[in-house]
Motif scaffolding. Structure first.
Motif, PDB file in Angstrom:
ATOM      1  N   GLY A 199      72.382 116.474  63.437  1.00  0.00           N
ATOM      2  CA  GLY A 199      72.089 117.310  62.283  1.00  0.00           C
ATOM      3  C   GLY A 199      70.720 117.946  62.233  1.00  0.00           C
ATOM      4  O   GLY A 199      70.513 118.912  61.497  1.00  0.00           O
ATOM      5  N   GLN A 200      69.766 117.434  63.025  1.00  0.00           N
ATOM      6  CA  GLN A 200      68.414 117.995  62.975  1.00  0.00           C
ATOM      7  C   GLN A 200      67.691 117.871  64.312  1.00  0.00           C
ATOM      8  O   GLN A 200      67.315 118.862  64.915  1.00  0.00           O
ATOM      9  N   GLY A 201      67.511 116.644  64.768  1.00  0.00           N
ATOM     10  CA  GLY A 201      66.883 116.421  66.053  1.00  0.00           C
ATOM     11  C   GLY A 201      65.477 116.992  66.154  1.00  0.00           C
ATOM     12  O   GLY A 201      64.840 117.340  65.160  1.00  0.00           O
ATOM     13  N   HIS A 202      65.006 117.092  67.394  1.00  0.00           N
ATOM     14  CA  HIS A 202      63.694 117.691  67.641  1.00  0.00           C
ATOM     15  C   HIS A 202      63.731 119.202  67.442  1.00  0.00           C
ATOM     16  O   HIS A 202      62.707 119.824  67.145  1.00  0.00           O
ATOM     17  N   ARG A 203      64.903 119.793  67.614  1.00  0.00           N
ATOM     18  CA  ARG A 203      64.999 121.262  67.622  1.00  0.00           C
ATOM     19  C   ARG A 203      64.538 121.871  66.303  1.00  0.00           C
ATOM     20  O   ARG A 203      63.973 122.968  66.286  1.00  0.00           O
ATOM     21  N   TYR A 204      64.755 121.169  65.196  1.00  0.00           N
ATOM     22  CA  TYR A 204      64.405 121.726  63.892  1.00  0.00           C
ATOM     23  C   TYR A 204      62.905 121.971  63.777  1.00  0.00           C
ATOM     24  O   TYR A 204      62.456 123.086  63.455  1.00  0.00           O
ATOM     25  N   GLY A 205      62.103 120.949  64.050  1.00  0.00           N
ATOM     26  CA  GLY A 205      60.660 121.110  63.935  1.00  0.00           C
ATOM     27  C   GLY A 205      60.116 122.119  64.925  1.00  0.00           C
ATOM     28  O   GLY A 205      59.231 122.927  64.593  1.00  0.00           O
TER      29      GLY A 205
ATOM     30  N   GLU B 127      58.411 135.501  75.766  1.00  0.00           N
ATOM     31  CA  GLU B 127      59.663 135.862  75.101  1.00  0.00           C
ATOM     32  C   GLU B 127      60.846 135.051  75.622  1.00  0.00           C
ATOM     33  O   GLU B 127      61.954 135.553  75.799  1.00  0.00           O
ATOM     34  N   GLU B 128      60.595 133.772  75.842  1.00  0.00           N
ATOM     35  CA  GLU B 128      61.654 132.852  76.227  1.00  0.00           C
ATOM     36  C   GLU B 128      62.590 132.650  75.023  1.00  0.00           C
ATOM     37  O   GLU B 128      62.135 132.590  73.880  1.00  0.00           O
ATOM     38  N   PRO B 129      63.911 132.564  75.252  1.00  0.00           N
ATOM     39  CA  PRO B 129      64.819 132.301  74.121  1.00  0.00           C
ATOM     40  C   PRO B 129      64.409 131.030  73.385  1.00  0.00           C
ATOM     41  O   PRO B 129      64.150 129.997  74.014  1.00  0.00           O
ATOM     42  N   LEU B 130      64.342 131.117  72.083  1.00  0.00           N
ATOM     43  CA  LEU B 130      63.879 129.986  71.272  1.00  0.00           C
ATOM     44  C   LEU B 130      65.074 129.102  70.903  1.00  0.00           C
ATOM     45  O   LEU B 130      65.399 128.897  69.730  1.00  0.00           O
ATOM     46  N   ASP B 131      65.716 128.586  71.930  1.00  0.00           N
ATOM     47  CA  ASP B 131      66.883 127.730  71.733  1.00  0.00           C
ATOM     48  C   ASP B 131      66.749 126.506  72.633  1.00  0.00           C
ATOM     49  O   ASP B 131      66.513 126.630  73.834  1.00  0.00           O
ATOM     50  N   TRP B 132      66.894 125.355  72.013  1.00  0.00           N
ATOM     51  CA  TRP B 132      66.776 124.087  72.747  1.00  0.00           C
ATOM     52  C   TRP B 132      67.672 123.022  72.127  1.00  0.00           C
ATOM     53  O   TRP B 132      67.458 121.834  72.301  1.00  0.00           O
ATOM     54  N   ALA B 133      68.708 123.460  71.448  1.00  0.00           N
ATOM     55  CA  ALA B 133      69.603 122.509  70.779  1.00  0.00           C
ATOM     56  C   ALA B 133      70.287 121.580  71.770  1.00  0.00           C
ATOM     57  O   ALA B 133      70.601 120.429  71.436  1.00  0.00           O
ATOM     58  N   ALA B 134      70.538 122.046  72.999  1.00  0.00           N
ATOM     59  CA  ALA B 134      71.202 121.195  73.989  1.00  0.00           C
ATOM     60  C   ALA B 134      70.395 119.927  74.263  1.00  0.00           C
ATOM     61  O   ALA B 134      70.960 118.893  74.643  1.00  0.00           O
ATOM     62  N   TRP B 135      69.080 120.001  74.089  1.00  0.00           N
ATOM     63  CA  TRP B 135      68.240 118.813  74.270  1.00  0.00           C
ATOM     64  C   TRP B 135      68.690 117.703  73.321  1.00  0.00           C
ATOM     65  O   TRP B 135      68.756 116.519  73.700  1.00  0.00           O
ATOM     66  N   ASP B 136      69.017 118.033  72.101  1.00  0.00           N
ATOM     67  CA  ASP B 136      69.471 117.043  71.121  1.00  0.00           C
ATOM     68  C   ASP B 136      70.919 116.645  71.364  1.00  0.00           C
ATOM     69  O   ASP B 136      71.267 115.457  71.315  1.00  0.00           O
TER      70      ASP B 136
ATOM     71  N   GLN C 139      66.545 122.269  79.424  1.00  0.00           N
ATOM     72  CA  GLN C 139      65.293 122.300  80.173  1.00  0.00           C
ATOM     73  C   GLN C 139      64.136 122.763  79.291  1.00  0.00           C
ATOM     74  O   GLN C 139      63.023 122.247  79.391  1.00  0.00           O
ATOM     75  N   ARG C 140      64.417 123.725  78.403  1.00  0.00           N
ATOM     76  CA  ARG C 140      63.376 124.159  77.466  1.00  0.00           C
ATOM     77  C   ARG C 140      63.000 123.022  76.512  1.00  0.00           C
ATOM     78  O   ARG C 140      61.824 122.791  76.222  1.00  0.00           O
ATOM     79  N   GLY C 141      64.025 122.327  76.005  1.00  0.00           N
ATOM     80  CA  GLY C 141      63.748 121.214  75.113  1.00  0.00           C
ATOM     81  C   GLY C 141      62.982 120.098  75.791  1.00  0.00           C
ATOM     82  O   GLY C 141      62.038 119.534  75.230  1.00  0.00           O
ATOM     83  N   ARG C 142      63.374 119.794  77.016  1.00  0.00           N
ATOM     84  CA  ARG C 142      62.662 118.757  77.765  1.00  0.00           C
ATOM     85  C   ARG C 142      61.217 119.188  78.023  1.00  0.00           C
ATOM     86  O   ARG C 142      60.288 118.374  77.974  1.00  0.00           O
ATOM     87  N   SER C 143      61.014 120.474  78.274  1.00  0.00           N
ATOM     88  CA  SER C 143      59.654 120.981  78.490  1.00  0.00           C
ATOM     89  C   SER C 143      58.787 120.739  77.262  1.00  0.00           C
ATOM     90  O   SER C 143      57.637 120.299  77.363  1.00  0.00           O
ATOM     91  N   LEU C 144      59.328 121.041  76.085  1.00  0.00           N
ATOM     92  CA  LEU C 144      58.580 120.835  74.850  1.00  0.00           C
ATOM     93  C   LEU C 144      58.339 119.349  74.598  1.00  0.00           C
ATOM     94  O   LEU C 144      57.249 118.940  74.178  1.00  0.00           O
ATOM     95  N   PHE C 145      59.357 118.547  74.853  1.00  0.00           N
ATOM     96  CA  PHE C 145      59.239 117.111  74.585  1.00  0.00           C
ATOM     97  C   PHE C 145      58.191 116.467  75.490  1.00  0.00           C
ATOM     98  O   PHE C 145      57.400 115.630  75.046  1.00  0.00           O
ATOM     99  N   GLU C 146      58.187 116.856  76.764  1.00  0.00           N
ATOM    100  CA  GLU C 146      57.249 116.264  77.712  1.00  0.00           C
ATOM    101  C   GLU C 146      55.915 116.993  77.759  1.00  0.00           C
ATOM    102  O   GLU C 146      54.968 116.513  78.382  1.00  0.00           O
ATOM    103  N   GLY C 147      55.829 118.165  77.113  1.00  0.00           N
ATOM    104  CA  GLY C 147      54.568 118.900  77.097  1.00  0.00           C
ATOM    105  C   GLY C 147      54.205 119.501  78.444  1.00  0.00           C
ATOM    106  O   GLY C 147      53.024 119.621  78.770  1.00  0.00           O
TER     107      GLY C 147
END
Length: 803
Positions: A210-216, A256-265, A313-321
């Motif tokens: 319902g929210q995950g990391h993607r929301y923030g 201008e990378e797509p701002l989508d990372w829901a698959a990470w959650d 991969q985008r979500g993992r990038s954000l999570f791992e910095g």
């Protein structure tokens, strides 16, 4: 087929030093097999699945890889990591590879020798070949048999778990986990997400859905996209130890990378559901339904596996910095390109409709109570509430104390009022006011405003404003529930009431979110344009398919009761006659708690020298019959006809010492002389009317007046207003004149007058929109001038009104 391939399998494993047996799965004990796997660096199902697939898919050293795969398959089956059907599928696939590429046993042995397999030598090969020819399975017979098999069994029998291959492939389902394996998975869940039991696990799973990391992350991205370089630098510097994340996000924005990372959650939702089952904290059916929900969400967002992988991969990038986009091909080529990948089956085909239906029904049941409505709405203002599914969940003492403090210090809601006190935060008159303003703006009548603001408001005419009022009530209701001061049954009843009302005023949840977004955009710009609006958060919930709002169940109740009183349009108009003498009151008054009554009573005594109900009633009767307007007409209006006498009276009073009453008389004579605030040109009855209403409302809050007595004075105020004025503008002028004429002398007089004039204009023009209600109401006794609102969320009027 197994009668032929299993002995063949056993024969091939003799090349690895296995004894020749009828079935290699009987050659070793489970303990011996696990020990051998450990020596190979394999200590878990996940690592085993990776290695088996890698060896079965390797195109470089096919002979050694396939022989290694045959051995791994035997070992994994012996320790219980595969099922017989899985064994058969992989054995068939490996046999085809071997026999097709090496058409004779001699070629197979030569290939192994050429590759330098240490387990073989030429003498050994000859012995093996001779033995197989004499009492083993014929190589030609195997080859012929393989050609006759048209449809191989699936290598990955559990389609539902194919998505988990992003973390590790799943070879079999359901599975039996040993006590030791359960302990290992429990430790892993605790390490990954601080999950220590079934309830915490389910909370995590619902959060990922319902929210995950993607929301923030998305909220940061959306807001940063509107900011300049300086603001972005300031934002980054404020992240502290999260600056690595911030740099990656800013790089995504710059490129201008797509701002989508829901698959990470959602891929992690699949993984955590699987681990939860392995840990013994979820049943197989529970794990399946969470996995199915995740796949349902993935299918709603993504067209294929590559899109899923890139978002992950985008979500993992954000999570791992750290920006991992450059390693995408090496990280994902196996799943996306290699043969026999779990992802060879398209994303759109891995979920059966029955599984989708069961998953959706399960999630809707979990969010089926009215509690879920209240928590979902309140979570827009407080995102941490997304972790909650019930209003009566056990809470820590700190949360209880914070909620109690909020009720007392912020809302002024006292324990003695009970849940009835919450009714004053239910303000249907406010929704009526906003709906009317939007309708008028669409038809270009009523208040004047900038073209841009008018267009924004006109667009809201399509959306009932109920949610703009109800969302704050929902948040207050959560605070009331968390305080622990009210019976659970009463909180539940109010939650159901809120659910019933919103279900009645909005055809579906998306319609409600659209209305909320439209009104939040207008109200936030109108009231505090520099503050962060909730509009971005609401937009996120509208578009994210995992948001709890997409899974709430609307109420179908035919009978419903609002959480508070809905005044009639006439009653609200009467209440609004008090104007800016006090803050705008958007609901009928009710008696206050004892300590608040005392404070209000002391204020009335200080301002008006009134004590008790009898004193208040006498003064209200005086305002109805005569009021300050009579004082002006009798004692001051005559001076406007005789300027000479006025000047002489002022001179006499100025020549001597003045008592308080004489001082006040002198001040008012000067007001007449100067025509201060146009007091000689205006009917100042409005001053009496406004005081009459304001004090009558206070009397009801003090419980000095009952409803009937309050109605009497409000009706009298309406009657006086209709007799003396024709519009709110005229009424405002009279009120301003009366306020200025009867104001006591003070150094801040001009400042008071200026602020009161500004307040009157705000009420007349609804700037800001919730300053006051005059702009949306017809003046008492006048013809209707407002366009009829489209929405049912309006105040009921009299029989002769369209409302």
């Amino acid at each position: 087929m197994s009668e032929l391939l299993v002995p063949w399998w056993a024969q091939q494993l003799t090349l690895c030093g296995w004894p020749l047996v009828s079935d290699p799965r009987l050659a070793l004990s489970a303990e011996q097999a696990f020990e051998r796997l450990t020596l190979l660096g394999i200590d878990s199902r996940d690592e085993f699945a990776w290695r088996l697939w890698e060896n079965a898919s390797d195109t470089g050293e096919l002979s050694i890889a396939r022989l290694a795969a045959l051995e791994l398959l035997a070992l994994g089956s012996t320790v219980g990591w595969t099922h017989p059907r899985t064994d058969e599928a992989w054995l068939l696939a490996l046999a085809r590879d071997i026999v097709t590429s090496m058409p004779t046993l001699k070629a197979w042995l030569q290939a192994l020798t050429h590759l330098g397999d240490p387990a073989l030598d030429m003498a050994g090969q000859a012995l093996v070949a001779r033995e197989r020819q004499q009492r083993g399975v014929s190589w030609l017979k195997v080859r012929h048999s393989l050609k006759s098999i048209d449809a191989p069994a699936p290598l990955w029998p559990a389609d539902l778990w194919r998505a988990r291959a992003a973390i590790a492939p799943v070879l079999a389902w359901p599975i039996q986990c040993s006590a030791e394996e359960q302990r290992q998975q429990q430790a892993l869940l605790c390490e990954q997400g601080e999950v220590r039991g079934p309830d915490e696990l389910k909370s995590l799973l619902f959060w990922l859905a319902g929210q995950g990391h993607r929301y923030g992350w998305e909220m940061d991205a959306v807001r940063l996209a509107r900011q300049g370089a300086e603001s972005r630098v300031e934002w980054l510097s404020g992240l502290g130890d999260q600056q690595d994340y911030g740099r990656v996000l800013l790089r995504f924005l710059a490129e201008e990378e797509p701002l989508d990372w829901a698959a990470w959650d959602w891929l992690r939702l699949v993984d955590q559901a699987y681990l939860g089952y392995c840990a013994g904290w979820l049943s197989a059916s529970e794990a399946e339904v969470f996995a199915a929900h995740a796949i349902d969400l993935l299918q709603q967002r993504y067209t294929d596996w590559e899109a899923v992988a890139r978002a992950y991969q985008r979500g993992r990038s954000l999570f791992e910095g750290r920006d991992l986009r450059e390693t995408f091909d090496s990280d994902w080529s196996g799943l996306l390109v290699a043969s026999r990948s779990p992802w060879e089956t398209p994303l759109s085909r891995i979920l059966e409709e029955e599984q989708r239906h069961l998953a959706r029904a399960f999630i809707q049941r979990q969010r089926g109570e009215a509690d879920s409505w209240v928590l979902a709405i309140a979570a827009i203002r407080d995102p941490d509430l997304i972790h909650r599914r019930h209003l009566d969940e056990p809470l820590g003492q700190a949360r209880i104390q914070d909620a109690e403090r909020y009720l007392e210090e912020v809302l002024g809601l006292r324990r003695e009022e009970g849940t009835a006190g919450l009714a004053r935060f239910w303000m249907p008159a406010q929704a009526h006011h906003l709906n009317q303003l939007a309708a008028d703006s669409r038809h270009r009548v009523g208040r004047k405003s900038s073209q841009k603001a008018s267009r924004r408001l006109a667009a809201c005419a399509d959306h009932a404003a109920t949610i703009a009022m109800a969302e704050k009530y929902a948040f207050y209701l959560v605070m009331a529930a968390d305080s622990g001061r009210y019976p659970t049954s009463e909180i539940k009843a109010l939650a159901q009431s809120l659910c019933d009302v919103l279900s009645r005023f909005y055809s579906d949840l998306l319609r409600m979110l659209s209305a909320w977004h439209a009104w939040e955009t207008v109200l936030s710009q109108d009231e505090a344009p520099d503050e962060v609006s909730l509009a971005d958060d609401i937009a996120w919930h509208r578009h994210d398919p995992g948001s709890p709002f997409h899974w709430l169940t609307p109420s179908r109740s035919l009978t419903w009761l609002e959480p508070g009183v809905r005044p009639t349009l006439t009653r609200f108009t009467a209440i609004s006659l008090a104007g800016p003498l006090n803050e705008a009151l958007w609901q009928a008054p009710q008696p206050l708690a004892p300590q608040d009554r005392q404070a209000l009573g002391e204020w009335i005594e200080h301002q008006y020298a009134l004590q008790g109900a009898s004193g208040l009633i006498d003064f209200l009767d005086f305002l109805v019959e005569a009021g300050d307007r009579q004082d002006y007409q009798v004692n001051y209006a005559p001076y406007t006809l005789n300027r000479t006498r006025l000047e002489a009276e002022i001179a006499i009073l100025e020549s001597g010492e003045c008592a308080d009453e004489e001082r006040i008389h002198l001040l008012r004579l000067k007001h007449v002389r100067d025509n201060a605030c146009h007091c000689n040109d205006q009917d100042m009855t409005a001053w009496d009317i406004a005081q009459l209403v304001d004090l009558a409302l206070a009397g009801r809050q003090l419980d000095w007046l009952d409803e009937d007595r309050l109605s009497y004075y409000l009706d009298a105020a309406m009657r006086l207003a209709g007799q003396h004025y024709s519009s709110w503008h005229d009424y405002a002028e009279g009120l301003y004149s009366g306020f200025g004429f009867f104001m006591d002398d003070t150094p801040e007089r001009e400042a008071f007058l200026m602020r009161f004039r500004e307040a009157l204009n705000a009420w007349l023009e609804a700037r800001p929109l919730l300053a006051g209600a005059w702009a949306s109401l017809d003046f008492p006794g006048s013809a209707m001038t407002h366009w009829t609102s489209l929405h049912v969320d309006i105040l009921p009027g009299e029989a002769h009104h369209l409302h």
